[in-house]
Design an enzyme around this catalytic site. Structure first.
Site, short mmCIF file in Angstrom:
data_model
loop_
_atom_site.label_atom_id
_atom_site.label_comp_id
_atom_site.label_asym_id
_atom_site.label_seq_id
_atom_site.Cartn_x
_atom_site.Cartn_y
_atom_site.Cartn_z
N LYS A 48 46.95 28.40 51.68
CA LYS A 48 46.86 29.82 51.96
C LYS A 48 47.21 30.10 53.42
CE LYS A 48 42.91 30.74 48.87
NZ LYS A 48 43.51 31.80 48.02
N ARG A 68 41.32 28.80 37.41
CA ARG A 68 41.49 28.75 35.96
C ARG A 68 41.46 27.32 35.43
NH1 ARG A 68 46.94 32.02 36.45
NH2 ARG A 68 45.77 32.66 38.29
#
Length: 548
Positions: free
Chosen positions: A325, A399
């Protein structure tokens, strides 16, 4: 007639920590909420207003009626004006109040100069807080309670008629009291400071004037349970990640569940490897802090209704892994385990509220870091149950851990209902902003129940479609699934994430709450506080309490 002056204190009394020295912040789940006292006497006859124990009196004002320019006083306001000898309506007008929910204005009353001067309010609380109550619905009264908490922070005790009813409808009076108390307790929260000293102002004890009886008592106790669940989520999510790794989270869950007498199971790296939890192990592989999977189960006495399993994403810090990130995006990532905190708080609150259903929280915990053992884009992982997944972006780690946990819950826990909660996608925030969670589901009644619970609690959720045409986004040529789309023409990142998760729930009724938007807040607003908001715990508790 002798005025009713009996008072009942609900919950645990506040302990003052203001100004004390401490080396570390209190453990999550151990901080007491402000005390709430039910007091049968009103503004007219309460002796508390003359015994020096109350620092402020809070009264309510509502917006002007259509065609009328004057604010509308509510129960307690005219009585306070008469007792103090002050035109409170004129003061409200002078302060520019509109009566909107969330407004608060404090009148600081002057003290006399000289012994010969006696003012009408001598011996009474030296502050009057005018609080807007809007339309006096649940949301408005929750906001009024929140405004009152912020206006009186640092005082010892505040007595209020806000939310008091003029009629004798006990259920309505109880619900009004609950909304005020819930807003007050939620807005009283502050992020625990890790410092050698603190000048933090403690919240005031709240006295509800003109309210007593079993229905109000039960409503206030329910407000405390809901607010305590939210405080726990906030505390856990706001804890810095140099303190909060997967082992720490598992230990906190074990301690809190043990204190509540709940069943706890913790799987460490060895058990995860033996069980085939390829997603959790891959995500946690690049960190020196090894992953965990925690199960906490509450079973009600007697015959349980349904078995509800709540799975919460528990990424204790998210660098993005090798798909790293930007720096700015990493700053709030200590809160990326908010879903796991919501699941834990929900099962603990369900036990405290004695809901008639069996509730299990499943917490897949990992730290998504960068290291020699980090998983890579292009890797193929085998998740619990054997499903293979092609990795396209290591910053879509949530996920993967949820896929493992959902498949495990479906295969081993025999749930009647599966719900997962996660700060999952930026796409949900782009689509819905900060006020609504994105809600997906395979069962219409389940989705409708969660939406309705969000309306009641103020934790809003928007029903989103599981668009079947987008299912091609999670197809892979080298594995059973690809966990994020490579072809960006489809879009709908929150939808494709939900479609991926749907592959792991079998035929169970299932709902997915993407709380990336409302799970964090840049500033205080109404009952929401800066940082981790605790979104989801009250919604799920409300839904569980009404589930057939």
């Amino acid at each position: 007639m002798t005025p009713r002056t009996t008072a009942r204190r609900t919950g645990v009394a506040r302990t003052s920590g203001a100004g004390s020295s401490r080396a570390s912040s209190p453990a999550p789940g151990t901080r007491p909420l402000p005390a709430v006292v039910l007091h049968g006497a009103t503004v007219v006859d309460s002796p508390l207003l003359e015994d020096g124990s109350v620092d402020a009196v809070a009264v309510q004002v509502a917006p002007a009626r259509p065609g009328d320019d004057e604010l509308q006083p509510r129960t307690g306001t005219p009585q306070a004006a008469a007792r103090y000898g002050i035109d409170l309506a004129e003061l409200a007008e002078r302060a520019g109040l509109t009566g909107a929910a969330g407004e608060a204005f404090t009148v600081h009353l002057p003290q006399p100069v000289g012994s010969s001067v006696v003012l009408p309010w001598a011996g009474m609380p030296p502050r009057i807080v005018l609080v807007g109550v809007g339309d006096e619905g649940g949301t408005s009264l929750r906001r009024a309670g929140a405004a009152l908490a912020r206006a009186t922070r640092g005082l010892r005790r505040v007595a209020t008629s806000v939310g008091a009813q003029t009629h004798h409808d006990a259920p309505a009076a109880a619900q009004a009291a609950r909304a005020v108390v819930e807003g007050y307790l939620l807005a009283s929260y502050t992020i625990p400071r890790i410092a050698s000293s603190s000048d933090e102002k403690a919240p005031a004890e709240l006295v509800l004037l003109g309210r007593d009886g079993p229905e109000v008592t039960a409503a206030v106790d329910a407000a405390r349970t809901a607010a305590a669940a939210t405080w726990l989520v906030r505390d856990l999510a706001n804890t810095p990640s140099n303190v909060k790794d997967p082992a720490w989270m598992a230990d906190r869950a074990r301690r809190l569940a043990g204190r509540a007498g709940l069943e706890v199971e913790v799987l460490g790296p060895r058990e995860l490897a033996a069980g085939g939890f390829g997603g959790i192990l891959a995500v946690g592989g690049g960190s020196a802090s090894s992953p965990r999977l925690v199960r906490v189960t509450y079973t009600p006495e007697g015959r349980a209704g349904r078995h509800v399993v709540v799975v919460g994403k528990g990424i204790t810090y998210d660098t993005g892994g090798l798909s790293i990130k930007p720096r700015e995006a990493m700053v709030p990532m200590k809160t990326d385990m908010a879903g796991a905190a919501v699941a834990l708080a929900t099962v603990l609150a369900a036990a405290e509220a004695r809901v008639p259903h069996r509730v299990t929280a499943v917490l897949p915990l990992a730290e998504n870091h960068v290291g020699a053992a980090s998983y890579r884009p292009g890797d193929v992982l085998r998740l619990f149950g054997g499903t293979t997944v092609e990795v396209a972006n290591t910053d879509a780690e949530g996920r993967l851990v949820l896929g493992d946990a959902l498949a495990w819950a479906d295969a081993t826990l025999e749930p009647d209902v599966l719900v997962d909660v996660a700060t999952l996608t930026g796409a949900a925030t782009l689509g819905l902003g900060k006020q609504h969670a994105a809600l997906y589901g395979t069962d219409d009644a389940l989705v409708a129940g969660l939406v309705a619970a969000g309306e009641r609690t103020g934790e809003l959720a928007w029903h989103m479609p599981l668009v079947e045409e987008y299912d091609e986004a999670v197809r892979s040529s080298v594995a059973d699934l690809r966990h994020v789309p490579v072809d960006r023409h489809i879009g709908g990142g929150s939808i494709t994430a939900a479609l991926f998760l749907r592959r792991f729930v079998g035929t169970r009724p299932w709902a997915h709450l993407d709380i990336a938007g409302p799970g964090r807040a840049p500033a205080d607003k109404h009952e929401v506080t800066e940082g981790a908001t605790g979104y989801g715990a009250r919604l799920l508790l409300d839904w569980l309490s009404r589930l057939d």
